[in-house]
Design a protein around this motif. Structure first.
Motif, PDB file in Angstrom:
ATOM      1  N   PRO A  13       0.813  -1.227   0.000  1.00 22.16           N
ATOM      2  CA  PRO A  13       0.000   0.000   0.000  1.00 22.16           C
ATOM      3  C   PRO A  13       0.841   1.269   0.000  1.00 22.16           C
ATOM      4  CG  PRO A  13      -0.876  -1.589   1.562  1.00 22.16           C
ATOM      5  CD  PRO A  13       0.451  -2.117   1.114  1.00 22.16           C
ATOM      6  N   ALA A  14       1.878   1.306   0.836  1.00 16.11           N
ATOM      7  CA  ALA A  14       2.745   2.483   0.889  1.00 16.11           C
ATOM      8  C   ALA A  14       3.451   2.691  -0.442  1.00 16.11           C
ATOM      9  CB  ALA A  14       3.767   2.336   2.018  1.00 16.11           C
ATOM     10  N   ASN A  15       3.986   1.599  -0.997  1.00 12.63           N
ATOM     11  CA  ASN A  15       4.687   1.697  -2.275  1.00 12.63           C
ATOM     12  C   ASN A  15       3.765   2.189  -3.381  1.00 12.63           C
ATOM     13  OD1 ASN A  15       6.889   0.696  -0.938  1.00 12.63           O
ATOM     14  ND2 ASN A  15       6.750  -1.369  -1.798  1.00 12.63           N
ATOM     15  N   GLN A  16       2.527   1.694  -3.372  1.00 11.98           N
ATOM     16  CA  GLN A  16       1.576   2.079  -4.417  1.00 11.98           C
ATOM     17  C   GLN A  16       1.206   3.554  -4.319  1.00 11.98           C
ATOM     18  OE1 GLN A  16      -1.571  -0.708  -3.743  1.00 11.98           O
ATOM     19  NE2 GLN A  16      -0.477  -2.433  -4.664  1.00 11.98           N
ATOM     20  N   LEU A  17       0.994   4.046  -3.088  1.00 10.09           N
ATOM     21  CA  LEU A  17       0.659   5.457  -2.923  1.00 10.09           C
ATOM     22  C   LEU A  17       1.820   6.359  -3.332  1.00 10.09           C
ATOM     23  CD1 LEU A  17      -1.373   5.560   0.408  1.00 10.09           C
ATOM     24  CD2 LEU A  17      -2.131   6.382  -1.813  1.00 10.09           C
ATOM     25  N   VAL A  18       3.026   5.971  -2.962  1.00 15.12           N
ATOM     26  CA  VAL A  18       4.204   6.750  -3.347  1.00 15.12           C
ATOM     27  C   VAL A  18       4.376   6.750  -4.861  1.00 15.12           C
ATOM     28  CG1 VAL A  18       6.727   6.837  -3.249  1.00 15.12           C
ATOM     29  CG2 VAL A  18       5.412   6.455  -1.162  1.00 15.12           C
ATOM     30  N   LEU A  19       4.214   5.581  -5.474  1.00 12.74           N
ATOM     31  CA  LEU A  19       4.333   5.497  -6.934  1.00 12.74           C
ATOM     32  C   LEU A  19       3.277   6.361  -7.613  1.00 12.74           C
ATOM     33  CD1 LEU A  19       5.577   4.285  -9.477  1.00 12.74           C
ATOM     34  CD2 LEU A  19       4.038   2.316  -9.203  1.00 12.74           C
ATOM     35  N   ALA A  20       2.036   6.299  -7.127  1.00 13.63           N
ATOM     36  CA  ALA A  20       0.961   7.107  -7.706  1.00 13.63           C
ATOM     37  C   ALA A  20       1.269   8.593  -7.556  1.00 13.63           C
ATOM     38  CB  ALA A  20      -0.362   6.766  -7.037  1.00 13.63           C
ATOM     39  N   PHE A  21       1.815   8.970  -6.412  1.00 13.34           N
ATOM     40  CA  PHE A  21       2.154  10.379  -6.177  1.00 13.34           C
ATOM     41  C   PHE A  21       3.248  10.829  -7.134  1.00 13.34           C
ATOM     42  CE2 PHE A  21       3.989  14.056  -4.222  1.00 13.34           C
ATOM     43  CZ  PHE A  21       2.937  14.693  -3.578  1.00 13.34           C
ATOM     44  N   VAL A  22       4.280  10.011  -7.291  1.00 13.23           N
ATOM     45  CA  VAL A  22       5.394  10.363  -8.185  1.00 13.23           C
ATOM     46  C   VAL A  22       4.914  10.485  -9.628  1.00 13.23           C
ATOM     47  CG1 VAL A  22       7.572   9.548  -9.173  1.00 13.23           C
ATOM     48  CG2 VAL A  22       7.184   9.390  -6.711  1.00 13.23           C
ATOM     49  N   LEU A 148      10.073   8.034   6.190  1.00 12.35           N
ATOM     50  CA  LEU A 148       9.091   7.541   7.152  1.00 12.35           C
ATOM     51  C   LEU A 148       8.099   6.583   6.495  1.00 12.35           C
ATOM     52  CD1 LEU A 148       8.312  10.747   9.253  1.00 12.35           C
ATOM     53  CD2 LEU A 148      10.103   9.038   9.548  1.00 12.35           C
ATOM     54  N   ILE A 149       7.771   6.826   5.231  1.00 16.30           N
ATOM     55  CA  ILE A 149       6.803   5.970   4.537  1.00 16.30           C
ATOM     56  C   ILE A 149       7.420   4.628   4.166  1.00 16.30           C
ATOM     57  CG2 ILE A 149       5.441   5.706   2.429  1.00 16.30           C
ATOM     58  CD1 ILE A 149       5.069   8.785   2.504  1.00 16.30           C
ATOM     59  N   LEU A 150       8.543   4.661   3.463  1.00 22.52           N
ATOM     60  CA  LEU A 150       9.155   3.423   2.978  1.00 22.52           C
ATOM     61  C   LEU A 150      10.019   2.744   4.033  1.00 22.52           C
ATOM     62  CD1 LEU A 150      10.159   4.561  -0.632  1.00 22.52           C
ATOM     63  CD2 LEU A 150       8.071   3.408   0.133  1.00 22.52           C
ATOM     64  N   GLY A 151      10.422   3.503   5.052  1.00 20.62           N
ATOM     65  CA  GLY A 151      11.229   2.913   6.120  1.00 20.62           C
ATOM     66  C   GLY A 151      10.391   2.318   7.233  1.00 20.62           C
ATOM     67  N   LEU A 152       9.286   3.000   7.585  1.00 23.71           N
ATOM     68  CA  LEU A 152       8.427   2.521   8.666  1.00 23.71           C
ATOM     69  C   LEU A 152       7.216   1.738   8.173  1.00 23.71           C
ATOM     70  CD1 LEU A 152       8.378   5.690  10.963  1.00 23.71           C
ATOM     71  CD2 LEU A 152       9.941   3.735  11.019  1.00 23.71           C
ATOM     72  N   ARG A 153       6.859   1.939   6.902  1.00 24.67           N
ATOM     73  CA  ARG A 153       5.715   1.252   6.289  1.00 24.67           C
ATOM     74  C   ARG A 153       4.433   1.412   7.109  1.00 24.67           C
ATOM     75  NH1 ARG A 153       8.988  -4.346   4.951  1.00 24.67           N
ATOM     76  NH2 ARG A 153      10.427  -3.465   3.412  1.00 24.67           N
ATOM     77  N   PRO A 154       4.006   2.654   7.335  1.00 30.31           N
ATOM     78  CA  PRO A 154       2.764   2.871   8.091  1.00 30.31           C
ATOM     79  C   PRO A 154       1.545   2.535   7.253  1.00 30.31           C
ATOM     80  CG  PRO A 154       3.587   4.950   7.254  1.00 30.31           C
ATOM     81  CD  PRO A 154       4.611   3.916   6.885  1.00 30.31           C
ATOM     82  N   ARG A 155       0.402   2.559   7.869  1.00 24.30           N
ATOM     83  CA  ARG A 155      -0.842   2.309   7.146  1.00 24.30           C
ATOM     84  C   ARG A 155      -1.136   3.496   6.224  1.00 24.30           C
ATOM     85  NH1 ARG A 155      -3.023  -2.153   9.384  1.00 24.30           N
ATOM     86  NH2 ARG A 155      -2.412  -2.662  11.530  1.00 24.30           N
ATOM     87  N   TRP A 156      -2.008   3.254   5.245  1.00 23.25           N
ATOM     88  CA  TRP A 156      -2.181   4.230   4.174  1.00 23.25           C
ATOM     89  C   TRP A 156      -2.653   5.602   4.641  1.00 23.25           C
ATOM     90  CZ3 TRP A 156      -6.580   6.784   2.977  1.00 23.25           C
ATOM     91  CH2 TRP A 156      -7.796   6.253   3.418  1.00 23.25           C
ATOM     92  N   ALA A 196      13.417   5.744  -2.570  1.00 22.27           N
ATOM     93  CA  ALA A 196      13.117   4.452  -3.181  1.00 22.27           C
ATOM     94  C   ALA A 196      14.392   3.745  -3.628  1.00 22.27           C
ATOM     95  CB  ALA A 196      12.172   4.642  -4.366  1.00 22.27           C
ATOM     96  N   VAL A 197      15.313   4.493  -4.202  1.00 24.19           N
ATOM     97  CA  VAL A 197      16.595   3.914  -4.619  1.00 24.19           C
ATOM     98  C   VAL A 197      17.394   3.471  -3.397  1.00 24.19           C
ATOM     99  CG1 VAL A 197      18.810   4.390  -5.737  1.00 24.19           C
ATOM    100  CG2 VAL A 197      16.684   5.232  -6.764  1.00 24.19           C
ATOM    101  N   ALA A 198      17.361   4.274  -2.318  1.00 21.63           N
ATOM    102  CA  ALA A 198      18.068   3.911  -1.088  1.00 21.63           C
ATOM    103  C   ALA A 198      17.524   2.611  -0.503  1.00 21.63           C
ATOM    104  CB  ALA A 198      17.950   5.043  -0.070  1.00 21.63           C
ATOM    105  N   VAL A 199      16.212   2.454  -0.490  1.00 19.21           N
ATOM    106  CA  VAL A 199      15.594   1.222   0.005  1.00 19.21           C
ATOM    107  C   VAL A 199      16.019   0.039  -0.857  1.00 19.21           C
ATOM    108  CG1 VAL A 199      13.399   0.009   0.324  1.00 19.21           C
ATOM    109  CG2 VAL A 199      13.624   2.395   1.041  1.00 19.21           C
ATOM    110  N   TRP A 200      16.034   0.225  -2.166  1.00 17.07           N
ATOM    111  CA  TRP A 200      16.433  -0.842  -3.090  1.00 17.07           C
ATOM    112  C   TRP A 200      17.881  -1.265  -2.829  1.00 17.07           C
ATOM    113  CZ3 TRP A 200      20.112  -1.367  -6.976  1.00 17.07           C
ATOM    114  CH2 TRP A 200      19.929  -2.450  -7.847  1.00 17.07           C
ATOM    115  N   LEU A 201      18.764  -0.296  -2.604  1.00 18.48           N
ATOM    116  CA  LEU A 201      20.176  -0.600  -2.351  1.00 18.48           C
ATOM    117  C   LEU A 201      20.365  -1.333  -1.028  1.00 18.48           C
ATOM    118  CD1 LEU A 201      21.884   2.737  -3.497  1.00 18.48           C
ATOM    119  CD2 LEU A 201      22.052   0.506  -4.624  1.00 18.48           C
TER     120      LEU A 201
END
Length: 282
Positions: A13-22, A148-156, A196-201
């Motif tokens: 859910p977090a990834n999808q919202l971030v992707l949609a925002f970008v 905070l979004i991709l590191g903590l993965r909170p609810r939407w 997102a790149v930092a999380v991937w690395l």
């Protein structure tokens, strides 16, 4: 097993919202570039808010909070709470800084003060006329939100709130009269993509993921930024309340962090020593 089961929250859910925002920011950015006069028109839509005298202190403070020094101070409680953010913060900061400070001098886009007459717009705080694209403050704001979004993965709902807060911080750059909407949109994209790149690395580099040194380094840097915030001039004297807010949050975070970690470490150290003494007496 200790009887407690670790629950890993689904990052989708977090990834999808971030992707949609970008993706939305990319479409808007291209649209503003393509539509003649859209950049200036949208700038004035938001900049008119800077002419409301009763709200200038608020917008000045929001601009101050998006400064890298104060934002790092705001991250202190989160780094103490979730040490995994330390390595993500390091990677994201390097990536975002490299991208931002490569594009800024390369394009050297003039800011509103370098294009518009002084009486044609509202200016809050200091005046800057060059290196507009992308907005560094907006990059910082969305890097903070992305961590905070991709590191903590909170609810939407929390994801939406963090994106909204970062958006307000980006909009404040137009309200203050120092950035175009294109700068803000680009800054949002750079900030979120950097995280997102930092999380991937980090996910693909076990040595970095399990390294211990990033945590004390991140805590030290964030603590210095938080406690030193009241004495740092970020160019917005009307928003000095934001500097003191960051300092108060930092003091509270260090106090709670000490209560959380220090007694536990003393207890474990005492238990180990008592265990060694007990084994010798047998």
């Amino acid at each position: 097993m200790t009887g407690q089961t670790a629950v890993r929250r689904d990052p989708a859910p977090a990834n999808q919202l971030v992707l949609a925002f970008v993706l939305t920011a990319v479409v808007l950015l291209l649209g503003v570039f393509a539509w003649p006069g859209a950049r200036e028109s949208l700038f004035h839509v938001f900049n008119v808010l800077g002419g409301i005298e009763s709200t200038q202190a608020f917008w000045a403070g929001v601009n101050a909070l998006a400064d890298t020094w104060l934002t790092l101070g705001l991250l202190l409680p989160f780094v103490l709470w979730r040490p995994r953010l330390a390595i993500l913060l390091l990677f994201a900061a390097i990536i975002a800084t490299a991208i931002t400070h490569s594009i800024k001098p390369l394009l050297d886009v003039l800011r509103p003060p370098g294009v518009l007459e002084a009486d044609a717009f509202n200016l809050i705080g200091h005046s800057i006329s060059s290196k507009a694209f992308p907005s560094g403050h907006t990059v910082t704001a969305f890097t903070f939100a992305g961590l905070l979004i991709l590191g903590l993965r909170p609810r939407w709902p929390w994801v939406a709130l963090l994106l909204a807060v970062a958006s307000i911080m980006g909009i404040s750059r137009m309200v203050a009269g120092v950035h175009w909407p294109t700068d803000v949109l680009a800054g949002a994209i750079v900030g979120l993509v950097s995280v997102a790149v930092a999380v991937w690395l980090v996910d693909r580099w076990p040595a970095a993921r399990h390294a211990r040194w990033p945590v004390p380094v991140a805590v030290f840097v964030c603590a210095v930024c938080a406690l030193g915030a009241p004495w740092v001039d970020v160019g917005y004297p009307q928003g000095l309340w934001a500097n003191w807010l960051v300092a108060l949050i930092g003091v509270a975070a260090l106090f709670v962090g000490t209560l959380r970690y220090w007694p536990g470490r003393l207890s474990r150290s005492l238990d180990r020593r008592l265990g060694r003494l007990g084994s010798r007496g047998r």
